[in-house]
Structures are given as structure tokens and as C-alpha cells.
Write an enzyme that holds these catalytic residues in place. Structure first.
Site, PDB file in Angstrom:
ATOM      1  N   ILE A  66      -5.914  -2.356  -7.637  1.00 45.39           N
ATOM      2  CA  ILE A  66      -4.510  -2.476  -7.229  1.00 45.39           C
ATOM      3  C   ILE A  66      -4.529  -3.006  -5.794  1.00 45.39           C
ATOM      4  O   ILE A  66      -5.495  -2.818  -5.062  1.00 45.39           O
ATOM      5  CB  ILE A  66      -3.720  -1.150  -7.346  1.00 45.39           C
ATOM      6  CG1 ILE A  66      -4.396  -0.020  -6.577  1.00 45.39           C
ATOM      7  CG2 ILE A  66      -3.530  -0.771  -8.792  1.00 45.39           C
ATOM      8  CD1 ILE A  66      -3.628   1.299  -6.655  1.00 45.39           C
ATOM      9  N   ASP A  67      -3.469  -3.699  -5.409  1.00 43.46           N
ATOM     10  CA  ASP A  67      -3.425  -4.350  -4.106  1.00 43.46           C
ATOM     11  C   ASP A  67      -3.591  -3.355  -2.964  1.00 43.46           C
ATOM     12  O   ASP A  67      -3.260  -2.175  -3.094  1.00 43.46           O
ATOM     13  CB  ASP A  67      -2.089  -5.085  -3.924  1.00 43.46           C
ATOM     14  CG  ASP A  67      -1.899  -6.221  -4.905  1.00 43.46           C
ATOM     15  OD1 ASP A  67      -2.919  -6.724  -5.418  1.00 43.46           O
ATOM     16  OD2 ASP A  67      -0.742  -6.595  -5.153  1.00 43.46           O
ATOM     17  N   LYS A  68      -4.060  -3.861  -1.831  1.00 45.95           N
ATOM     18  CA  LYS A  68      -4.242  -3.033  -0.634  1.00 45.95           C
ATOM     19  C   LYS A  68      -2.991  -2.217  -0.323  1.00 45.95           C
ATOM     20  O   LYS A  68      -3.071  -1.014  -0.066  1.00 45.95           O
ATOM     21  CB  LYS A  68      -4.590  -3.930   0.563  1.00 45.95           C
ATOM     22  CG  LYS A  68      -4.620  -3.212   1.899  1.00 45.95           C
ATOM     23  CD  LYS A  68      -4.844  -4.174   3.057  1.00 45.95           C
ATOM     24  CE  LYS A  68      -4.776  -3.456   4.399  1.00 45.95           C
ATOM     25  NZ  LYS A  68      -4.961  -4.391   5.534  1.00 45.95           N
TER      26      LYS A  68
END
Length: 316
Positions: free
Chosen positions: A142-144
Site C-alpha cells: 500500500i502507498d507510503k
């Protein structure tokens, strides 16, 4: 597992027959990036129905390909004592509730203090090697600046079993998002292929049929808000930036999204006042079949405090 490497079998069938081999294998093996597969093919790590293949651009044949993946080497990633929220853990896997701001694995600009560094410390290095040196144990990302749940493989058998569920789109993933404006209709299905943007390689864009990877998001409004909405998104596929790009494509980008968003003036002032500097997106639910015990597992994560504060402010 044998001789310092893992062997994964990928079956090429259907539309993937005739694609470039690296592309076909990347579609069949979501745990390995296309660049990693190119390197493995070029180094003689892939054999198919016609034998050893060294050209990533050769057309994929129908049938099974054996991909040899070297075990991860410990030198690149340092184990770091970083607090983790562990929702579930057993000998084969663990489920982590990742905070916003934490990168999943080391990359350019983020060499350490990542989830992988924390996992190497927590698991004392006992992580699946299929993801390669830089991504031990990582089955999906999942994105930062997205918070929430993700599953990590400690053993190769767990990694392969989870990867196959991701490939079949049988993993249950539910995200909560705060959108700019209120989507109409209140519930719907977005079926739009995604690929790297030709104009900006750091962005993902909706593209024409046959040009990208199929991506499907099911959404419904949980609660309409002031020029915004709390929206639940169920992923049928899991592409990079999928929720962010899909909601932006129907005119309702995520609040706070620095890449795909277009904040209205009233929202801009609110985001500034609350010091909210990320996309309002949270991986709230994760469900899958345990790859070894075969038990059905399901996990939920409460909305984090920063999104909860923004949500409450928008209800007024």
C-alpha cells in the site's frame, strides 16, 4: 526450496499467450515486478515449454514456465527496531496495520526506516525470499501515505499461496476514502484499465482497452458530507494507485491527494488547519484463506485519528 533459490511455476494461458514474456509472467506472478522478471529472464532464470529463455521480449507460449528466484541476501537491508502494530501472527505469516508515512520497502529516496526494515527486526530475518533482496516477505503493497492492513509472508509456502489468491482476485480488500464532492450514483463499479501515464511516469492513468492492466473498483457512499463523502471501496483487482486514480477518473479525487487531487478552497483551508498532508485513504478490511491451515481469516482496522478528525470536521 533448494540450493539457495526458490522455483515458482507460472502458467501462461488465455489472452497472455503471445504477449512479451516479461509482461505475461508479471501478470501471472504479481509478487515479482516486471523489471525483476526481465533480470531473471536475462540471467537464465526462466525456462518454458521450449526450454531456457533469455530474451524478455520473446512471445510467451502456452504452458508452464519455471522461474528460479535466488534467495534474498541479508546485506542490503538492515534490521531496525521500529514499532509495528501486529494484528495477527503465526509461523507462516503476519498481518500489520501500517501507519501513514511508512514506506513498505527500501527504494530510491527511502533507503531505510521502512516496513521491511522493521519486519527484519521483528521476525529476526525469517521472511519469505520470493520477493527478492529488497522485498523479503512482501506479497502486496500500500502507498507510503495510505494507512492500514497488509499481509506479510514469513515462509515461501505462505508467499506462494497468498500470491495465488491475489492473482485470482479472491483476497477481500476494503478501503475507506474521503472524496472531494459526492459521487453520483451513490454506488457503482469502475472498470477502467490502468497503466503508467505517458505524460508523467510517476503517475498512473486510465488508458484504453488493451493498453493497461484491467482494474475494477466497487464503491458505495457510507455517508455524504459537506462537499465531500466517506466512501467504501472494495477492490476486485489491486493495481498501483487504483482507488486514487479510479475515484479521480469519475471526478471525485481523494481529499489531500497531492498527485491526483484538486482541493476546493473550503477543503484547502480545512486541510491546512488540521495539518492534513496525505491522501485520505485507509485499508480498513483484509480477508483471505490461510495458505497453510486453509482457515478463512478476516481483519478490520479502525479509521486512524487524522482521517477521523477530518471526517468529523466535514460532518459539521
Amino acid at each position: 526450496m533448494s540450493g539457495g533459490h526458490s522455483i515458482i511455476t507460472a502458467t501462461i494461458a488465455g489472452d497472455a499467450i503471445g504477449w512479451r514474456l516479461d509482461r505475461a509472467l508479471a501478470a501471472a506472478l504479481p509478487t515479482l515486478s516486471r523489471e525483476r522478471l526481465k533480470a531473471l529472464i536475462s540471467s537464465g532464470g526462466v525456462a518454458g515449454p521450449a526450454g531456457l529463455v533469455r530474451d524478455p521480449a520473446v512471445k510467451a507460449l502456452a504452458g508452464d514456465y519455471r522461474v528460479t528466484v535466488p534467495d534474498p541476501k541479508p546485506a542490503h537491508n538492515e534490521a531496525q527496531d521500529i514499532d509495528l502494530v501486529i494484528v495477527h501472527e503465526d509461523e507462516h505469516l503476519l498481518v500489520v496495520d501500517k501507519p501513514a508515512g511508512m514506506v513498505v520497502h527500501p527504494a530510491a529516496g527511502n533507503p531505510d526506516r521502512t516496513l521491511v526494515n522493521a519486519l527484519l527486526h521483528h521476525c529476526a530475518g525469517r521472511l519469505s525470499g520470493i520477493g527478492g533482496v529488497a522485498r523479503p516477505g512482501i506479497v502486496h503493497r500500500i502507498d507510503k501515505d495510505t494507512s492500514g492492513l497488509l499481509v506479510v509472508a514469513k515462509t515461501d509456502v505462505a508467499h506462494e499461496g497468498l500470491a495465488s489468491q491475489f492473482a485470482r482476485h479472491s483476497i477481500e480488500r476494503v478501503y475507506l476514502a474521503l472524496t472531494t464532492g459526492i459521487p453520483v450514483p451513490a454506488a457503482g463499479r469502475i472498470d477502467a484499465p490502468l497503466a503508467r501515464s505517458a505524460a508523467n511516469r510517476k503517475k498512473i492513468a486510465v488508458v484504453g482497452e488493451g493498453r493497461g492492466k484491467r482494474a475494477v473498483t466497487h464503491y458505495r457512499i457510507v455517508e455524504p458530507l459537506r462537499s465531500a463523502a466517506l466512501v467504501e471501496c472494495r477492490l476486485e483487482t489491486g493495481r498501483t494507485h487504483q482507488v486514487r486514480v479510479h475515484l479521480a477518473s469519475i471526478g471525485h479525487p481523494l481529499l489531500g491527494d497531492p498527485v491526483y487531487g484538486r482541493s476546493r478552497n473550503e477543503h484547502r483551508e480545512l486541510l491546512k488547519r488540521l495539518n492534513f498532508h496525505r491522501q485520505a485513504l485507509h485499508a480498513a478490511e483484509l480477508g483471505f484463506v490461510h495458505p497453510v491451515s486453509k482457515a478463512k481469516l478476516s481483519f478490520k482496522s479502525a479509521m486512524p485519528s487524522d482521517i477521523q478528525e477530518l471526517f468529523e470536521a466535514l460532518r459539521v
